[in-house]
Design an enzyme around this catalytic site. Structure first.
Site, PDB file in Angstrom:
ATOM      1  N   THR A 175       7.703  -6.989   2.729  1.00 49.70           N
ATOM      2  CA  THR A 175       7.559  -5.880   3.664  1.00 49.70           C
ATOM      3  C   THR A 175       6.094  -5.604   3.990  1.00 49.70           C
ATOM      4  O   THR A 175       5.755  -5.195   5.098  1.00 49.70           O
ATOM      5  CB  THR A 175       8.221  -4.625   3.074  1.00 49.70           C
ATOM      6  OG1 THR A 175       9.491  -4.972   2.532  1.00 49.70           O
ATOM      7  CG2 THR A 175       8.402  -3.540   4.127  1.00 49.70           C
ATOM      8  N   GLY A 198       8.893 -11.378  -3.270  1.00 50.29           N
ATOM      9  CA  GLY A 198       9.363 -10.076  -3.706  1.00 50.29           C
ATOM     10  C   GLY A 198       9.629  -9.171  -2.507  1.00 50.29           C
ATOM     11  O   GLY A 198       9.191  -9.444  -1.388  1.00 50.29           O
ATOM     12  N   CYS A 199      10.336  -8.099  -2.758  1.00 55.23           N
ATOM     13  CA  CYS A 199      10.722  -7.207  -1.665  1.00 55.23           C
ATOM     14  C   CYS A 199       9.511  -6.456  -1.117  1.00 55.23           C
ATOM     15  O   CYS A 199       9.317  -6.362   0.095  1.00 55.23           O
ATOM     16  CB  CYS A 199      11.808  -6.237  -2.123  1.00 55.23           C
ATOM     17  SG  CYS A 199      11.478  -5.408  -3.690  1.00 55.23           S
ATOM     18  N   TYR A 200       8.682  -5.902  -2.014  1.00 54.25           N
ATOM     19  CA  TYR A 200       7.471  -5.231  -1.537  1.00 54.25           C
ATOM     20  C   TYR A 200       6.544  -6.212  -0.817  1.00 54.25           C
ATOM     21  O   TYR A 200       6.058  -5.915   0.288  1.00 54.25           O
ATOM     22  CB  TYR A 200       6.723  -4.575  -2.695  1.00 54.25           C
ATOM     23  CG  TYR A 200       7.321  -3.291  -3.233  1.00 54.25           C
ATOM     24  CD1 TYR A 200       7.571  -2.203  -2.401  1.00 54.25           C
ATOM     25  CD2 TYR A 200       7.587  -3.143  -4.588  1.00 54.25           C
ATOM     26  CE1 TYR A 200       8.087  -1.014  -2.906  1.00 54.25           C
ATOM     27  CE2 TYR A 200       8.093  -1.956  -5.113  1.00 54.25           C
ATOM     28  CZ  TYR A 200       8.345  -0.890  -4.264  1.00 54.25           C
ATOM     29  OH  TYR A 200       8.837   0.284  -4.766  1.00 54.25           O
ATOM     30  N   PRO A 201       6.259  -7.369  -1.415  1.00 49.35           N
ATOM     31  CA  PRO A 201       5.364  -8.314  -0.728  1.00 49.35           C
ATOM     32  C   PRO A 201       5.870  -8.741   0.640  1.00 49.35           C
ATOM     33  O   PRO A 201       5.090  -8.880   1.581  1.00 49.35           O
ATOM     34  CB  PRO A 201       5.311  -9.501  -1.704  1.00 49.35           C
ATOM     35  CG  PRO A 201       5.503  -8.876  -3.059  1.00 49.35           C
ATOM     36  CD  PRO A 201       6.515  -7.781  -2.817  1.00 49.35           C
TER      37      PRO A 201
END
Lengths: 348, 348, 348, 348
Positions: free
Chosen positions: C156, C151-154
């Site tokens: 980053t 995922g994008c948050y994970p």
């Protein structure tokens, strides 16, 4: 009436024009919202739909059929085009009605039908409807029970053009209106084309030569000119929420000068609280009217002799919708026209 | 030349057009930046000015006088209007020059002087300058050492208009260009009017009938028409960073139809990699060309017979500046015209 | 494989991650998109959905069942969470699969079930899935046929944290990740909360302490730490289209200093083409990675002794989705890892 | 005083806080602006600087030395930090002063000196200054002639934290304030970092652990806690004009629960017109307070036991600056505290 408090109903209160009416009415001294309808959210409080309205003393949302609308002093119609006419058509006589939809704006039923693709559904009511461009139709608004509140583009386009056509200072052809609008004009319905991702950091024209506001604009201009007027009109979607700017290209009639246009507009709007004619060659910005009922107008000479350019800006949700609706209510109720309608923009 | 690597100098590398050249040149197979000047930041690395360029193998910023510009294969001028002509005028023969300023665009020195308020300072060089609207001037660009890269508005306005004037399909008057631009057009200099607070959530016109790009546009249109053309041109500032949309209103010549305009533009640009004529009545958006050297064009019939509306969009930093500059370099160096210039937009 | 052209299928090509894959693959030298599915738009060309992709030589959109997916070299899954596992589960062995949904990211089926409220539907496949945070899992990615793209948050959050936990330089509690994302993270489905009117000129937190990316983050951090790690994670929606910024607050372990964190991250990522550890106390901006597969990381000392702050930015559609997916494909196909994945941001 | 009209002076009226004061004062029933200074624009009308204020009956801009400030009832100081203290220090006794700069906020001269890098220049006046966080300091404000109006970040951070520290419900360490602000916080001075091109479509942190608002926040929290409190504070610049969101991470004291925090905040602010404690786990958005003097607060349980997250939002130009200044003036003049300060946000 002026000393009493008018009871207000808002049909379709959960769109942006409904929310904007609620914002403005919060500071109106002689009106109180007693009924708000929403077919989708009936039974809920308004802050379930608009959290920013939490804390207001407002009625629970209801369905149209559950309310005695005839007992209201004023009804604002914020329903979608097409469904409005049925609801308004079925309303008992009594309340003053300001309808923000397009349903009652076109006087010619045949034009309505060709524009909207179906016959008008409330011709009896439609006959009495008065077009609500306040500055130009004030006397008729005062006497009617049904105001057809103008569209946002037509408001912004007609305010500079009508007085000039009336005065015979510009030709009726060509009139080119290049209009630019913020996104609230598209309403709150979730549509791909209204997503932040599809709107921000970009620009495009739409409905070129076919926008449904064209007949409405031409109706007003023709009346002002005393002859049939056909315009070129191109709307554009700008990555901002509020605001309309119309850049209008005209040819001067006879020996009129751009300065004559300036003088005529100044004369016409000198006493108007919501229309300001800026000094010759000014550059009005939509951000100068954000949140206000103002229309700012500027006249520019063309690069070529015999031409002029008119710039006009409004906040499409205020002068282009809910603010003008409230202005019209004030006229209908013989209240001070500016009651509840501030002119201080939120900038930046 | 094509098999070697051209040494590139960028004069004034610390503005947005300089940065955009650096972005594009990163994927150019036959060019290498060996000199970048900045009077203000000389001695520093480029990432002190543009952190997003960190990690690139680029020369330290220097002052113009400290470099042997004559030894370069190509010089890009990204200096402010007015100062460019002195620098270019003093350059030794040798390097191919693509100048992105307005200094060499106007062929008539008198017109330059009346437009910019002072006599031209490098008339000797100016005589050999070729206007760099690549698709329309390719043959001349191939033979010159000095290309005057077009302005962003002129590029976007001329690409649809010139072929139609050449073919005699539209009248030379009226031609009304209502143009809308993003904020990068104003450059990186700190100005109140370019602040986020003053630009976002708003819109305004500026330089109505007086913008300095007007003579440049008229020069190109007049040449295409074979007679003097004067246009109405109104620029607007839109709250977005990149992109220009020109909405152009024209009258059809003789018995031409909007479909004829469509056919002529399709014919003219069929082989062009960077100009796309969209299907009749399409709605091009600036976001469809963001970051690319593309110009999208669409033809619409007017609401009134004998009229048409042209829509054209570009990214003002690419086709409107650095992308076209690189395209011109490729032509001058006899490289594939698309080398280093992608067409895939960044969307959203 | 490297000398051939891989045939690529994109399942669910009409969302933003699909469009972004198409953008990147346009410049990939060893891959060719031969199949694109869309249940909703099957039978249409991609430019009916994404006009900015017009002109590309791409296959017509089809339904999943109409394609022989087993004959493809690579399949990218861009389908919604939940439906992906059925489709992937039914795929024949053969194609390399990079799945961008959340379906195969959590190794523990019980955790999947408690997070997503239903049992996993393709446990057989899930067992072989490798988590695709390329820099940290490269060796496993090389050997698998099924990559669960992070995922994008994970992505980053983990890139700065994992090496520090592995090295024992920070405590496992508290770890507070305050994350801010652009709107593309919400996808292209029309939702009220994603409208321009509801997003621009404002900011809010959402899914406080309950976001579904939390278990994914904790899985990676726990593995790095060698013990169970629980984090505080708060996502915010920022009025921009692309970009994630994670501001992470940590406590230093034992006698570690912020400079030690800096040194360890520099050491860890020195050879990585897509992760840049900026100089100590730098201020990375999402606009510095816009359109690129880069992650920029900066270390700051806390105001209090024994604390540090980590800043990390990515473009959520690239390193947070399609760019990393392509990076993983390159690893799986033994191609140069940077093939088709530029690092030049589009700024401004 | 309440029945008279107070004469108001605004020193430094041409920045955003000055303009915002003018917006609010337009609807104040007991105040009239009789003096506005601007060293740069003295002699001009305010609409030369802020066209959106055209049409207001306001005095011409003057220089500070040209005015008899001692005759005013109220003086608002909207001058830059550092220069304010000289001007205020030289003012005769008489007018009530609300100073919006940071000059009089820190009670400890040594802390002022270490924070701002120079000794305080008006220690005599500074001794009598009262910190103007109205809800927490109302009694002192009522008695003073000099209010140091709080900063925007400190206002937003302290309103949720101070009551909880006073009540002993949270630990004094760690307290992590992750704050996000719109661009008006940077003022109207043209700076590269405030350009639309450098701010829109992006996000970054700045002044990590070093922002000058930290000592101001700590002063208030320490007083509330009865012991020295040191906080972690990270500000971020968000691409919007107005609004601050503080996401604050705290540890619960003793056996306190997140629900206890909710109850205490509700109790503390129940009667406050401008502070609203939202229902447990709500998601306040800056757009819900745009243009208003409101602070919205929400309490969330942490993911880990013993932790909580506080969300607070304000409009940095209103409750974070000019609105609170006006609120303080109302307190000082014994006027109704809400006079001239609406709570209806402009949304969208």
């Amino acid at each position: 009436m002026a000393t009493n408090t008018a009871s207000i109903g808002i049909l379709g209160a959960t769109g942006y024009t409904g929310a904007e009416l609620l914002r403005l009415l919060a500071s109106h001294g002689s009106a109180r919202v007693t009924c708000m309808t929403s077919e989708r959210f009936a039974g809920q409080a308004i802050d379930a739909v608009f959290p920013h309205l939490a804390g207001r003393d407002l009625p629970t949302l209801s369905k149209i059929g559950d309310e005695d609308l005839g007992a209201l002093d004023v009804v604002f119609g914020c329903l979608p085009h097409g469904t409005t006419q049925e609801v308004i058509g079925a309303l008992p006589k009594g309340p003053k009605i300001v309808d923000l939809s397009a349903d009652f704006r076109l006087r010619d039923p045949a034009l309505y039908e060709s524009t909207y693709g179906k016959p008008h559904g409330a011709l009896a009511r439609q006959k009495d409807a008065v077009y609500g461009l306040t500055e130009l139709c004030r006397d008729d608004i005062r006497k009617t029970d049904l105001v057809a509140n103008p569209g946002c583009y037509p408001t912004t386009a007609q305010l500079p053009l009508c007085p000039l056509l009336e005065a015979g200072l510009i030709l009726t052809d060509p009139i080119i209106i290049d209009a630019k609008s913020g996104v609230t004009g598209a309403g709150r319905a979730p549509k791909e084309g209204s997503l932040h991702t599809e709107v921000s950091e970009g620009l495009h024209a739409y409905a070129v030569s076919t926008h449904r506001h064209i007949p409405e604009i031409e109706q007003g201009l023709s009346e002002a000119a005393g002859e049939a007027v056909a315009v070129t009109f191109t709307p554009h979607l700008v990555p901002m929420n509020r605001g309309i700017l119309a850049t209008t290209y005209v040819h001067l009639a006879n020996s009129a000068t751009p300065e004559d246009l300036q003088a005529e507009l100044e004369r016409r709007y000198r006493e108007e609280p919501f229309v300001r004619v800026l000094p010759f060659k000014s550059l009005p910005a939509t951000r100068h009217v954000r949140g206000t009922n103002r229309c700012l107008i500027a006249v520019h000479p063309g690069r070529l002799p015999g031409r002029a350019i008119l710039l006009s800006v409004t906040d499409n949700l205020v002068k282009g919708a809910s603010g003008q609706a409230l202005q019209n209510m004030n006229v209908m109720l013989d209240l001070p026209e500016t009651e509840g309608i501030g002119v201080e923009p939120l900038f930046p």
